[in-house]
Design an enzyme around this catalytic site. Structure first.
Site, mmCIF file in Angstrom:
data_model
loop_
_atom_site.group_PDB
_atom_site.id
_atom_site.type_symbol
_atom_site.label_atom_id
_atom_site.label_comp_id
_atom_site.label_asym_id
_atom_site.label_seq_id
_atom_site.Cartn_x
_atom_site.Cartn_y
_atom_site.Cartn_z
ATOM 1 N N PHE A 232 0.840 -1.258 0.084
ATOM 2 C CA PHE A 232 -0.027 0.133 0.015
ATOM 3 C C PHE A 232 0.812 1.368 0.130
ATOM 4 O O PHE A 232 1.583 1.488 1.137
ATOM 5 C CB PHE A 232 -0.974 0.026 1.188
ATOM 6 C CG PHE A 232 -1.488 -1.383 1.588
ATOM 7 C CD1 PHE A 232 -2.295 -1.913 0.519
ATOM 8 C CD2 PHE A 232 -1.055 -2.190 2.393
ATOM 9 C CE1 PHE A 232 -2.742 -3.235 0.628
ATOM 10 C CE2 PHE A 232 -1.681 -3.483 2.874
ATOM 11 C CZ PHE A 232 -2.531 -3.947 1.753
ATOM 12 N N ASP A 234 2.132 4.220 0.734
ATOM 13 C CA ASP A 234 1.750 5.178 1.616
ATOM 14 C C ASP A 234 2.954 6.385 1.763
ATOM 15 O O ASP A 234 3.826 6.281 0.991
ATOM 16 C CB ASP A 234 1.259 4.791 2.784
ATOM 17 C CG ASP A 234 2.528 4.200 3.857
ATOM 18 O OD1 ASP A 234 3.435 3.702 2.853
ATOM 19 O OD2 ASP A 234 2.411 3.873 4.927
ATOM 20 N N ASP A 302 4.152 -5.885 3.430
ATOM 21 C CA ASP A 302 3.919 -4.278 3.655
ATOM 22 C C ASP A 302 3.720 -4.302 5.098
ATOM 23 O O ASP A 302 4.029 -3.198 5.705
ATOM 24 C CB ASP A 302 2.775 -4.044 2.801
ATOM 25 C CG ASP A 302 2.080 -2.738 3.091
ATOM 26 O OD1 ASP A 302 2.525 -1.658 2.679
ATOM 27 O OD2 ASP A 302 1.219 -2.630 4.314
HETATM 28 N N1 LIG Z 1 1.422 0.691 3.781
HETATM 29 C C1 LIG Z 1 0.782 0.825 4.795
HETATM 30 N N2 LIG Z 1 0.259 2.141 5.274
HETATM 31 C C2 LIG Z 1 -0.543 2.097 6.080
HETATM 32 C C3 LIG Z 1 -0.888 0.936 6.841
HETATM 33 C C4 LIG Z 1 -1.977 1.490 7.923
HETATM 34 C C5 LIG Z 1 -2.657 0.681 8.751
HETATM 35 N N3 LIG Z 1 -2.838 -0.804 8.533
HETATM 36 C C6 LIG Z 1 -3.521 -1.378 9.666
HETATM 37 C C7 LIG Z 1 -4.014 -2.463 9.399
HETATM 38 C C8 LIG Z 1 -3.685 -3.622 9.964
HETATM 39 C C9 LIG Z 1 -2.425 -3.331 10.927
HETATM 40 O O1 LIG Z 1 -2.471 -3.821 12.402
HETATM 41 C C10 LIG Z 1 -2.445 -1.961 10.598
HETATM 42 O O2 LIG Z 1 -2.927 -0.888 11.696
HETATM 43 C C11 LIG Z 1 -1.853 2.877 7.621
HETATM 44 N N4 LIG Z 1 -1.052 3.228 6.748
HETATM 45 C C12 LIG Z 1 -0.867 4.537 6.294
HETATM 46 O O3 LIG Z 1 0.180 4.985 7.086
HETATM 47 C C13 LIG Z 1 0.286 6.395 6.971
HETATM 48 C C14 LIG Z 1 -0.250 6.798 8.563
HETATM 49 O O4 LIG Z 1 1.079 6.616 9.243
HETATM 50 P P1 LIG Z 1 1.215 7.321 10.669
HETATM 51 O O5 LIG Z 1 1.083 8.909 10.596
HETATM 52 O O6 LIG Z 1 2.496 7.010 11.189
HETATM 53 O O7 LIG Z 1 -0.143 6.701 11.364
HETATM 54 C C15 LIG Z 1 -1.067 6.683 6.271
HETATM 55 O O8 LIG Z 1 -0.554 6.938 4.984
HETATM 56 C C16 LIG Z 1 -1.716 5.486 6.390
HETATM 57 O O9 LIG Z 1 -2.690 5.453 5.355
HETATM 58 C C17 LIG Z 1 -0.536 -0.289 6.588
HETATM 59 O O10 LIG Z 1 -0.700 -1.460 7.058
HETATM 60 N N5 LIG Z 1 0.411 -0.306 5.435
#
Ligand SMILES: Nc1nc2c(c(CN[C@H]3C=C[C@H](O)[C@@H]3O)cn2[C@@H]2O[C@H](COP(=O)(O)O)[C@@H](O)[C@H]2O)c(=O)[nH]1
Length: 325
Positions: A232, A234, A302
């Site tokens: 994903f 991000d 990821d």
């Molecule tokens: N690549 C990727 N990006 C992810 C996630 C997740 C949450 N996934 C949940 C699903 C199950 C798990 O237990 C996780 O909780 C959020 N994001 C992204 O991160 C950024 C926020 O960061 P910060 O400001 O530090 O909180 C924002 O762009 C957000 O969209 C992921 O899994 N992969």
């Protein structure tokens, strides 16, 4: 998601500011070959889960709002996930479609127990309204219906989401038969790069992965093609890949990120950061499989990379105002 893989590979092959370093990938995969780090979905313990359709509704609302936390230095994804969970536990009708279509910025803030305006608050409110409207129009108001109509295919689910959100509204006039209007871009996370269309679909894919993780690949989380999901794109994972030596930045891009200057949405730099991350994770997965015989999903890599990033307070990430991530 073949479009995501192919278009991101094209960016990686033609990029000007970000390079995928294959020797870096070799080093990282070599270090992982004996034990691939497994991170449990909801390792933070912040998500709502009741094993039923309300969980699906919750995850869709969550992923409709899952973007751009960094403009508020105190806010992050955990606040959103746990705030929405608390709201649902207090009022199990909080995500009914009639309610979704009416939330205002201050109400959303209150629901998340946030003392000031949320980053991109107007966009968040608009996307919630859009979600409510289209769920009502096409899926009997239920996110579970959307998931049921994808026939256990994550690819189909992402396609359906891109097709239905944003809403296409037919406006009837007396003089012309109808006029079709779309509002916003919703889950349609794609862009143009050097004359090519690039697909990323971050929030739609993360919704499929969240279902798979929450329901442990069963029921609403059963997808026969879960391996099609890419990472994903991000703002956390690119930073982690750069720290690991998998991505290399040009000196000007490195300095922009280091100085925490904003990078425009849709700029070459921004598209390269995201697309090269997708491509790099695909290459990591391929290498782990071909060289070491380890089967791993891109979404598992990821989640590991993302959890590393969120536990690293010194991680510098790129800053783009975007509704996509
Ligand atoms: N690549 C990727 N990006 C992810 C996630 C997740 C949450 N996934 C949940 C699903 C199950 C798990 O237990 C996780 O909780 C959020 N994001 C992204 O991160 C950024 C926020 O960061 P910060 O400001 O530090 O909180 C924002 O762009 C957000 O969209 C992921 O899994 N992969």
């Amino acid at each position: 998601m073949e479009d995501v893989r192919a278009s991101c590979a094209w960016v990686a092959a033609n990029s000007s500011h970000v390079t995928v370093d294959y020797s870096g990938i070799e080093k990282v995969t070599e270090a992982m070959k004996d034990s691939i780090p497994k991170v449990e979905w909801d390792f933070e313990g912040i998500h709502y889960f009741d094993n039923g359709p309300l969980t699906v509704q919750y995850l869709l609302v969550l992923d409709a709002l899952n973007f751009c936390f960094w403009p508020d230095k105190d806010m992050d994804y955990d606040h959103l996930a746990s705030g929405l969970k608390a709201a649902l536990e207090e009022d199990k009708f909080a995500f009914d479609v009639d309610r979704l279509q009416k939330y205002t910025g201050p109400q959303l803030r209150k629901m998340l127990n946030w003392p000031r305006p949320l980053p991109l608050e107007d966009e968040r409110v608009r996307l919630l309204h859009e979600l409510g409207q289209e769920l009502e129009r096409s899926f009997e108001g239920r996110a579970s219906k959307l998931v049921e109509s994808c026939g256990k295919s994550a690819v189909k689910l992402v396609q359906l989401m891109a097709q239905h959100f944003p809403v296409t509204v037919m406006i009837f006039h007396l003089t012309i038969l109808y006029d079709s209007r779309e509002f916003g871009e919703g889950f349609r996370d794609h862009t143009m790069y050097k004359g090519h269309q690039i697909f990323l679909y971050k929030r739609a894919q993360i919704f499929a992965a969240d279902l798979w993780g929450a329901f442990k690949g069963q029921g609403y989380g059963e997808f026969n093609d879960v391996g099609s999901i890419t990472m994903f794109a991000d703002y956390i994972v690119p930073g982690v890949l750069q720290q690991l030596g998998v991505l290399k930045y040009s000196s000007s891009l490195a300095s922009t990120i280091e100085k925490q200057c904003e990078i425009c949405s849709g700029s070459e730099e921004e598209v390269e950061l995201r697309a090269c991350s997708v491509h790099a994770v695909e290459k990591m997965r391929e290498l782990l499989n071909k060289t070491y015989g380890k089967q791993v999903l891109s979404l598992e890599l990821d989640l590991w990379l993302w959890s590393v990033g969120t536990r690293c307070p010194t991680l510098r990430h790129h800053r783009t105002l975007s509704i996509y991530y």
